[in-house]
Write a protein that holds these residues in place. Structure first.
Motif, mmCIF file in Angstrom:
data_model
loop_
_atom_site.group_PDB
_atom_site.id
_atom_site.type_symbol
_atom_site.label_atom_id
_atom_site.label_comp_id
_atom_site.label_asym_id
_atom_site.label_seq_id
_atom_site.Cartn_x
_atom_site.Cartn_y
_atom_site.Cartn_z
ATOM 1 N N ILE A 1 -51.398 61.175 32.084
ATOM 2 C CA ILE A 1 -51.402 62.245 33.213
ATOM 3 C C ILE A 1 -50.357 62.682 33.541
ATOM 4 C CG2 ILE A 1 -52.164 62.652 35.520
ATOM 5 C CD1 ILE A 1 -54.370 60.707 35.204
ATOM 6 N N ARG B 1 -47.289 62.617 31.900
ATOM 7 C CA ARG B 1 -46.627 63.417 30.775
ATOM 8 C C ARG B 1 -47.085 64.692 30.919
ATOM 9 N NH1 ARG B 1 -45.058 65.213 26.312
ATOM 10 N NH2 ARG B 1 -43.267 64.130 25.067
ATOM 11 N N GLU B 2 -48.079 65.203 31.331
ATOM 12 C CA GLU B 2 -48.477 66.720 31.550
ATOM 13 C C GLU B 2 -47.615 67.343 32.373
ATOM 14 O OE1 GLU B 2 -52.396 67.657 32.237
ATOM 15 O OE2 GLU B 2 -53.328 65.734 31.684
ATOM 16 N N ARG B 3 -47.172 66.638 33.684
ATOM 17 C CA ARG B 3 -46.205 67.274 34.636
ATOM 18 C C ARG B 3 -44.701 66.962 34.043
ATOM 19 N NH1 ARG B 3 -44.670 64.603 40.467
ATOM 20 N NH2 ARG B 3 -43.098 65.902 40.704
ATOM 21 N N PRO C 1 -43.035 66.832 30.602
ATOM 22 C CA PRO C 1 -42.975 66.714 29.189
ATOM 23 C C PRO C 1 -41.826 66.213 28.476
ATOM 24 C CG PRO C 1 -42.918 69.076 29.964
ATOM 25 C CD PRO C 1 -42.957 68.156 31.179
ATOM 26 N N GLN D 1 -54.706 58.418 23.336
ATOM 27 C CA GLN D 1 -54.172 59.419 24.366
ATOM 28 C C GLN D 1 -53.218 60.431 23.269
ATOM 29 O OE1 GLN D 1 -54.803 60.068 27.235
ATOM 30 N NE2 GLN D 1 -55.941 57.839 28.047
ATOM 31 N N LEU E 1 -51.484 62.930 24.201
ATOM 32 C CA LEU E 1 -50.199 63.263 24.646
ATOM 33 C C LEU E 1 -49.153 62.219 24.727
ATOM 34 C CD1 LEU E 1 -51.543 64.760 28.096
ATOM 35 C CD2 LEU E 1 -50.313 66.401 26.164
#
Length: 355
Positions: free
Chosen positions: A26, A28-30, A32, A52, A54
């Motif tokens: 989660i 990593r989405e914010r 990168p 996962q 990501l």
């Protein structure tokens, strides 16, 4: 965008590595630009990371079969901690292989190990735990939240500087408002340490923040200050009281909407607003306490958090690293000079307080 490495204790916490790895995905989405190094049992962690997408290209796993238990005394953890997932995560920060470490493990053990490996920063007498608290205005930062039961005026002044640097790095406030938690706003209220710290801050020139005086307990939720400074005893009680009050409000609302058929109909109409309120008060949104005052960044996640909460703890670590928190504190504290002689405590003594 330059990469940032965060060391993760994959074996800490009450809910196991699945929450830790899920939280990293989660986060990593914010962020990168973040890469993760997970320390833990590779047979357990590797399949979770593989699941996962990501994390597939931005993660490394360093195997260790040992971990610090949640009930282990800090003094014992220091003696046998070498080679555990928590120890290795902090070691990565010390050795410059990671910009920050995040763990949901034993709080006292993490503080003791982090102090042993990273040591206190120059001009810091004692480290402190800081985290976010919800307010009417948005969010504030409060410290200390339990690392130091008793503090003198120098400790509180240092906390003010560290808290202000935290606010600038994480909240983007160029000149945050800092207040001292007290039993009243009058100059004569409070104990000697609080009054003394207030006098030092009033007399100081060229502060990198605005000192707004004393803040009473009800001023925390009102957002009277961006940073609330307290000793660890008062700060921890204030935080737990606020968390309990949030649960009380939720329980009262649930009971009220179950009272009659009309209240149940009212609930259906109000459900979107109530869901927004639930999300606003969710403690996972504010999860993560930064261990401030060390020669490196370490963030403690609540042991019982979920993946969203662990992602929030990673977010604190990333924000502080991006904001250059450690260097900011060292530069700011030049205004008040070095810590007084004799202020240095051994790691063993600090661990004994946490036991």
């Amino acid at each position: 965008m330059s990469p940032m490495v965060i060391a993760v204790d994959a074996m800490g916490g009450d809910n196991g590595p699945s929450v830790i790895v899920g939280g990293a995905a989660i986060a990593r989405e914010r962020f990168p630009q973040v890469r993760f190094v997970f320390f833990g049992d590779e047979a357990v962690v590797a399949p979770l990371v593989k699941g996962q997408p990501l994390l597939a290209d931005c993660s490394d796993i360093i195997h260790t079969a040992t971990a610090i238990s949640s009930d282990e005394k800090p003094s014992v953890a220091m003696r046998r901690g070498k080679g555990t997932s928590m120890w290795m995560a902090c070691e990565a920060v010390r050795d410059g292989k990671a910009q920050a470490a995040v763990s949901a493990g034993n709080t006292g053990a993490l503080m003791a190990i982090a102090m042993l490996l990273l040591r206190k920063a120059p001009a810091i007498s004692r480290p402190a735990i800081a985290s976010f608290v919800p307010t009417i205005r948005g969010e504030s930062i409060m410290l200390d939240l339990g690392a130091n039961v008793g503090c003198d005026e120098r400790n509180l002044v240092e906390f003010a500087f560290m808290g202000a640097a935290f606010a600038r790095a994480s909240l983007g406030l160029p000149r945050p408002k800092v207040g001292l938690l007290n039993i009243g706003t009058e100059d004569l209220k409070g104990n000697e340490a609080v009054r003394g710290a207030a006098q030092v801050l009033r007399d100081a020139t060229d502060l990198p923040f605005e000192f707004c005086g004393f803040v009473e307990g009800n001023g925390i939720a009102q957002g009277t200050a961006d940073v609330i400074v307290a000793d660890g005893f008062a700060g921890n009680i204030a935080l737990k009281t606020q968390e309990g009050t949030a649960r009380l409000i939720s329980a009262y609302l649930a009971a009220t909407f179950r009272r009659s058929i009309w209240s149940k109909i009212g609930y259906l109409l109000a459900r979107p607003a109530l869901q927004a309120l639930r999300e606003r008060l969710d403690p996972n949104r504010y999860n993560g306490g930064a261990l401030l005052g060390l020669n490196g960044l370490v963030v403690k996640s609540h042991g019982g958090t979920n993946a969203v909460g662990f992602a929030a703890a990673i977010g604190i670590a990333a924000d502080l690293a991006i904001g250059g928190f450690v260097d900011r504190v060292l530069d700011d504290l030049k205004r008040i000079g070095p810590a007084p002689a004799g202020a240095e405590e051994t790691t063993e003594e600090q661990a004994a307080v946490q036991s």
